[in-house]
Design a protein around this motif. Structure first.
Motif, short mmCIF file in Angstrom:
data_model
loop_
_atom_site.label_atom_id
_atom_site.label_comp_id
_atom_site.label_asym_id
_atom_site.label_seq_id
_atom_site.Cartn_x
_atom_site.Cartn_y
_atom_site.Cartn_z
N PRO A 231 0.81 -1.23 0.00
CA PRO A 231 0.00 0.00 0.00
C PRO A 231 0.84 1.28 0.00
O PRO A 231 0.42 2.29 -0.54
N ILE A 232 2.04 1.22 0.58
CA ILE A 232 2.93 2.39 0.54
C ILE A 232 3.44 2.58 -0.87
O ILE A 232 3.43 3.70 -1.41
N LEU A 233 3.87 1.49 -1.49
CA LEU A 233 4.38 1.58 -2.86
C LEU A 233 3.29 2.07 -3.81
O LEU A 233 3.58 2.81 -4.75
N LYS A 234 2.06 1.66 -3.57
CA LYS A 234 0.95 2.10 -4.42
C LYS A 234 0.81 3.62 -4.40
O LYS A 234 0.47 4.24 -5.42
N ASP A 235 1.09 4.25 -3.26
CA ASP A 235 0.96 5.71 -3.14
C ASP A 235 2.22 6.45 -3.55
O ASP A 235 2.23 7.68 -3.60
N ASP A 236 3.29 5.72 -3.83
CA ASP A 236 4.57 6.33 -4.21
C ASP A 236 4.53 6.68 -5.70
O ASP A 236 4.34 5.80 -6.54
N PRO A 237 4.71 7.96 -6.08
CA PRO A 237 4.69 8.32 -7.49
C PRO A 237 5.91 7.79 -8.24
O PRO A 237 5.93 7.85 -9.47
N GLN A 238 6.90 7.28 -7.52
CA GLN A 238 8.12 6.75 -8.11
C GLN A 238 8.71 7.77 -9.11
O GLN A 238 8.84 7.50 -10.30
N LEU A 239 9.06 8.90 -8.56
CA LEU A 239 9.64 9.98 -9.34
C LEU A 239 11.01 9.56 -9.89
O LEU A 239 11.63 8.63 -9.38
N PRO A 240 11.49 10.25 -10.91
CA PRO A 240 12.87 10.01 -11.35
C PRO A 240 13.80 10.16 -10.15
O PRO A 240 13.61 11.05 -9.32
N PHE A 241 14.79 9.30 -10.07
CA PHE A 241 15.66 9.29 -8.89
C PHE A 241 16.30 10.65 -8.58
O PHE A 241 16.42 11.02 -7.41
#
Length: 263
Positions: A231-241
């Motif tokens: 659920p945390i990963l689901k909310d992470d936009p995973q921006l460019p590093f």
């Protein structure tokens, strides 16, 4: 983990991830079949017992029936290998659970720009506006203000295809902003941290890391850790590093998750 904590965990994880008992059992079986050797129907059922431990107010016979129904519904299958019966997850079962599980993106190609998305859609087309908003959000967008979004990934092509496919009326404008650009008086790094709620995400990731800091593979339940982490990963936009804050704990949490779900 205490019973109340388990129930709360299930409630949080179920929001948009695991909507049925079948999905929970399938996730448990998926994790087990991916990282363990499961040789027969009984062991496949045992692989789902962790879900039963966490869903302990569900009738045991009901849960047992659901687990065996996964075979009849084509989510799992029996196969013969070297003269013995084994259980394997089917393509359908894998696709079903992989459609639910968010993925940590190790590779995040970035062109060095941020993109501002604005649109003007007639008020009578409110459904189309909501559909577009949700799609922009899913593709990495964050709302800056009414009808103005920001996305670090170039959305031009996918938005064009989406608008055409869904026949969305009105106009959509996309403008390019360099990584050193500004929006108002707020620093771009501070703006990104705020609109993507990165501080809150960092706290959640650190809480996950602290909760499983001292747990070895033998004592950690793969499903429990998955339901804490996903659920945390689901909310992470995973921006460019390069856009993530220094020491952002997402990568460390991902590595810990891999350790906890591998046996």
């Amino acid at each position: 983990m205490k019973r109340k904590e388990i129930i709360n965990l299930i409630g949080r994880a179920s929001e948009g991830l695991f909507e049925t008992v079948t999905d929970l059992l399938l996730l448990a079986t998926y994790l087990s079949l991916t990282h363990m050797t499961v040789r027969n129907t009984y062991q496949a059922f045992r692989a789902g017992e962790e879900a039963h431990r966490m869903l302990n107010e569900i009738n045991y016979q009901t849960l047992k029936k659901v687990s065996y129904n996964m075979i009849t519904k084509g989510l799992l299958k029996r196969i013969s290998k070297e003269g013995r019966e084994e259980i394997a997850i089917t393509k359908f079962g894998r696709e079903r659970i992989e459609a639910v599980i968010p993925r940590y993106r190790v590779n995040r190609p970035w062109d060095g720009h941020l993109y501002l998305i604005s649109y003007d859609i007639p008020t009578q087309n409110n459904d189309a506006r909501n559909l577009l908003r949700e799609y922009i959000r899913k593709t990495g967008g964050a709302l800056l203000q009414e009808s103005l979004w920001m996305n670090p990934y170039n959305p031009t092509r996918i938005l064009s295809d989406f608008v055409t496919q869904h026949d969305i009326p009105g106009s959509i404008l996309i403008s390019k902003l360099g990584k050193d650009g500004t929006i108002g008086e707020e620093k771009l790094t501070d703006l990104i941290r705020r609109v993507y709620q990165l501080d809150d995400l960092a706290v959640r990731y650190e809480s996950f890391l602290n909760a499983y800091k001292k747990r070895g593979k033998q004592s950690a339940y793969p499903l429990e850790s998955a339901m804490s982490y996903l659920p945390i990963l689901k909310d992470d936009p995973q921006l460019p590093f390069p856009l993530e804050p220094e020491d952002f704990p997402a990568a460390r949490a991902y590595q810990r998750y891999l350790q906890l779900t591998s046996r």
